[in-house]
Design a protein around this motif. Structure first.
Motif, PDB file in Angstrom:
ATOM      1  N   GLU A 102      -9.918   1.053  -9.709  1.00 16.11           N
ATOM      2  CA  GLU A 102      -9.141   1.661  -8.995  1.00 16.11           C
ATOM      3  C   GLU A 102      -8.068   0.394  -8.391  1.00 16.11           C
ATOM      4  O   GLU A 102      -6.971   0.603  -8.316  1.00 16.11           O
ATOM      5  CB  GLU A 102      -9.862   1.949  -7.524  1.00 16.11           C
ATOM      6  CG  GLU A 102      -9.107   2.730  -6.732  1.00 16.11           C
ATOM      7  CD  GLU A 102      -9.959   3.423  -5.662  1.00 16.11           C
ATOM      8  OE1 GLU A 102      -9.180   3.667  -4.723  1.00 16.11           O
ATOM      9  OE2 GLU A 102     -10.920   3.819  -5.827  1.00 16.11           O
ATOM     10  N   GLU A 155       3.414   8.062  -8.698  1.00 16.47           N
ATOM     11  CA  GLU A 155       2.350   8.728  -9.401  1.00 16.47           C
ATOM     12  C   GLU A 155       2.551   8.881 -10.896  1.00 16.47           C
ATOM     13  O   GLU A 155       3.745   9.227 -11.394  1.00 16.47           O
ATOM     14  CB  GLU A 155       2.716  10.277  -9.006  1.00 16.47           C
ATOM     15  CG  GLU A 155       2.133  10.489  -7.504  1.00 16.47           C
ATOM     16  CD  GLU A 155       2.499  11.987  -7.169  1.00 16.47           C
ATOM     17  OE1 GLU A 155       2.404  12.858  -7.703  1.00 16.47           O
ATOM     18  OE2 GLU A 155       2.499  12.196  -5.577  1.00 16.47           O
ATOM     19  N   ARG A 176       2.456   1.683  -3.371  1.00 14.71           N
ATOM     20  CA  ARG A 176       1.540   2.259  -4.472  1.00 14.71           C
ATOM     21  C   ARG A 176       1.226   3.678  -4.165  1.00 14.71           C
ATOM     22  O   ARG A 176       1.197   4.398  -5.241  1.00 14.71           O
ATOM     23  CB  ARG A 176       0.198   1.605  -4.084  1.00 14.71           C
ATOM     24  CG  ARG A 176      -1.067   2.078  -4.979  1.00 14.71           C
ATOM     25  CD  ARG A 176      -2.457   1.774  -4.572  1.00 14.71           C
ATOM     26  NE  ARG A 176      -2.733   2.010  -3.148  1.00 14.71           N
ATOM     27  CZ  ARG A 176      -2.849   2.873  -2.718  1.00 14.71           C
ATOM     28  NH1 ARG A 176      -3.202   3.900  -3.542  1.00 14.71           N
ATOM     29  NH2 ARG A 176      -3.222   3.037  -1.284  1.00 14.71           N
ATOM     30  N   LYS A 177       1.104   4.114  -2.870  1.00 14.94           N
ATOM     31  CA  LYS A 177       1.183   5.576  -2.824  1.00 14.94           C
ATOM     32  C   LYS A 177       2.393   6.371  -3.168  1.00 14.94           C
ATOM     33  O   LYS A 177       1.997   7.624  -3.525  1.00 14.94           O
ATOM     34  CB  LYS A 177       0.970   5.936  -1.220  1.00 14.94           C
ATOM     35  CG  LYS A 177      -0.353   5.305  -0.813  1.00 14.94           C
ATOM     36  CD  LYS A 177      -0.607   5.559   0.804  1.00 14.94           C
ATOM     37  CE  LYS A 177      -1.941   4.997   1.266  1.00 14.94           C
ATOM     38  NZ  LYS A 177      -1.964   5.131   2.831  1.00 14.94           N
ATOM     39  N   MET A 178       3.245   5.665  -3.503  1.00 16.20           N
ATOM     40  CA  MET A 178       4.687   6.518  -3.572  1.00 16.20           C
ATOM     41  C   MET A 178       4.707   6.642  -5.330  1.00 16.20           C
ATOM     42  O   MET A 178       5.375   7.582  -5.587  1.00 16.20           O
ATOM     43  CB  MET A 178       5.855   5.660  -3.215  1.00 16.20           C
ATOM     44  CG  MET A 178       6.062   5.878  -1.790  1.00 16.20           C
ATOM     45  SD  MET A 178       7.284   4.720  -1.188  1.00 16.20           S
ATOM     46  CE  MET A 178       8.725   5.289  -1.877  1.00 16.20           C
ATOM     47  N   ASN A 209      -4.273   0.415  -8.828  1.00 15.33           N
ATOM     48  CA  ASN A 209      -3.466   0.084  -7.663  1.00 15.33           C
ATOM     49  C   ASN A 209      -2.290  -1.080  -7.893  1.00 15.33           C
ATOM     50  O   ASN A 209      -1.279  -0.992  -7.525  1.00 15.33           O
ATOM     51  CB  ASN A 209      -4.238  -0.157  -6.586  1.00 15.33           C
ATOM     52  CG  ASN A 209      -4.867   1.057  -6.043  1.00 15.33           C
ATOM     53  OD1 ASN A 209      -4.420   2.135  -6.225  1.00 15.33           O
ATOM     54  ND2 ASN A 209      -5.853   0.869  -5.142  1.00 15.33           N
ATOM     55  N   LYS A 247       0.595   0.006  -9.990  1.00 16.33           N
ATOM     56  CA  LYS A 247       1.287   0.951  -9.523  1.00 16.33           C
ATOM     57  C   LYS A 247       2.371   0.157  -8.371  1.00 16.33           C
ATOM     58  O   LYS A 247       3.590   0.431  -8.337  1.00 16.33           O
ATOM     59  CB  LYS A 247       0.682   2.047  -8.608  1.00 16.33           C
ATOM     60  CG  LYS A 247       0.216   3.151  -9.687  1.00 16.33           C
ATOM     61  CD  LYS A 247      -0.746   4.171  -8.856  1.00 16.33           C
ATOM     62  CE  LYS A 247      -1.439   5.237  -9.369  1.00 16.33           C
ATOM     63  NZ  LYS A 247      -1.919   6.264  -8.773  1.00 16.33           N
ATOM     64  N   GLN A 248       1.716  -0.820  -7.811  1.00 15.60           N
ATOM     65  CA  GLN A 248       2.600  -1.680  -6.839  1.00 15.60           C
ATOM     66  C   GLN A 248       3.597  -2.328  -7.986  1.00 15.60           C
ATOM     67  O   GLN A 248       4.762  -2.480  -7.403  1.00 15.60           O
ATOM     68  CB  GLN A 248       1.719  -2.723  -6.187  1.00 15.60           C
ATOM     69  CG  GLN A 248       0.597  -2.151  -5.180  1.00 15.60           C
ATOM     70  CD  GLN A 248      -0.295  -2.922  -4.536  1.00 15.60           C
ATOM     71  OE1 GLN A 248      -0.555  -3.954  -5.155  1.00 15.60           O
ATOM     72  NE2 GLN A 248      -0.893  -2.559  -3.478  1.00 15.60           N
ATOM     73  N   ASP A 259       0.967  -1.218   0.218  1.00 14.89           N
ATOM     74  CA  ASP A 259      -0.006   0.083   0.048  1.00 14.89           C
ATOM     75  C   ASP A 259       0.942   1.105  -0.036  1.00 14.89           C
ATOM     76  O   ASP A 259       0.593   2.387  -0.698  1.00 14.89           O
ATOM     77  CB  ASP A 259      -0.913   0.106   1.166  1.00 14.89           C
ATOM     78  CG  ASP A 259      -1.929   1.074   1.346  1.00 14.89           C
ATOM     79  OD1 ASP A 259      -2.707   1.151   0.170  1.00 14.89           O
ATOM     80  OD2 ASP A 259      -1.963   1.906   2.157  1.00 14.89           O
ATOM     81  N   GLN A 260       1.833   1.171   1.027  1.00 15.81           N
ATOM     82  CA  GLN A 260       2.734   2.499   0.730  1.00 15.81           C
ATOM     83  C   GLN A 260       3.433   2.602  -0.614  1.00 15.81           C
ATOM     84  O   GLN A 260       3.780   3.480  -1.179  1.00 15.81           O
ATOM     85  CB  GLN A 260       3.889   2.194   2.144  1.00 15.81           C
ATOM     86  CG  GLN A 260       3.311   2.240   3.321  1.00 15.81           C
ATOM     87  CD  GLN A 260       2.539   3.670   3.646  1.00 15.81           C
ATOM     88  OE1 GLN A 260       2.930   4.647   3.131  1.00 15.81           O
ATOM     89  NE2 GLN A 260       1.321   3.555   4.077  1.00 15.81           N
TER      90      GLN A 260
END
Length: 183
Positions: A104, A52, A48-50, A108, A111-112, A45-46
């Motif tokens: 979504e 962009e 993925r958040k990084m 995700n 991105k991961q 999750d972290q």
């Protein structure tokens, strides 16, 4: 309670003390597995958040179709769908509905995967080639057992992604500062 009921509570146990110890060990194993899964989920999750990035539609559709295909394989293995049911679930309408419904989640996952691939390369991580060969063989054998069509190169790529992901998670667990919060 006496030792005479031990085998009825947990087969193979001869004493109530053994039953207690066996149950405690099983609970600890379940707790450890849950902790490891929660750790991996938090790390992913972290990551993925990084990331962009604007995901190209073609990448989104490819990843979504792979996820949907995997879901269909799982359903087929569990429920033994007939040809008509499988055709209905494989229709463009069903696939497109899945893509929109899971937009979504698919983004995700992409991105991961991008973050994991980047860390794998930057940290020069590796896994044994024998492991890749073994896992590909196992995956192909499973697909054959379920009478599923497959592309060996695609299977190899997917297995490689899984092994890279596992190696990155292992590396991050060793090198990241992780705080556990119990409630």
């Amino acid at each position: 309670m006496d030792d005479s009921i031990a085998d009825k509570l947990v087969p193979g146990c001869t004493t109530v003390a053994q039953v207690k110890e066996t149950l405690l060990q099983k609970c600890q194993e379940v707790e450890q597995t849950a902790r490891e899964q929660a750790t991996d989920n938090a790390i992913l999750d972290q990551l993925r958040k990084m990331v962009e990035i604007d995901i190209p539609q073609s990448l989104f559709e490819e990843q979504g179709r792979q996820l949907y295909g995997a879901k269909l394989l799982q359903i087929q293995a569990n429920m033994k769908l007939n040809d008509e049911q499988l055709a209905t679930l494989s229709s463009p309408k069903a696939v497109n509905a899945y893509l929109e419904d899971q937009r979504e989640n698919i983004i995700n996952v992409i991105k991961q995967n991008l973050a994991v691939g980047d860390i794998f390369k930057r940290e020069n991580l590796q896994f044994p080639t024998e492991e890749l060969v073994k896992q590909v063989e196992n995956s192909i054998a499973e697909l054959k057992r379920n009478k599923q069509e497959y592309d060996e190169d695609r299977v190899r790529d997917q297995v490689q992604d899984i092994l890279e992901g596992a190696k990155v998670l292992e590396w991050l667990r060793e090198h990241a500062e992780i705080q556990y919060i119990t409630r």
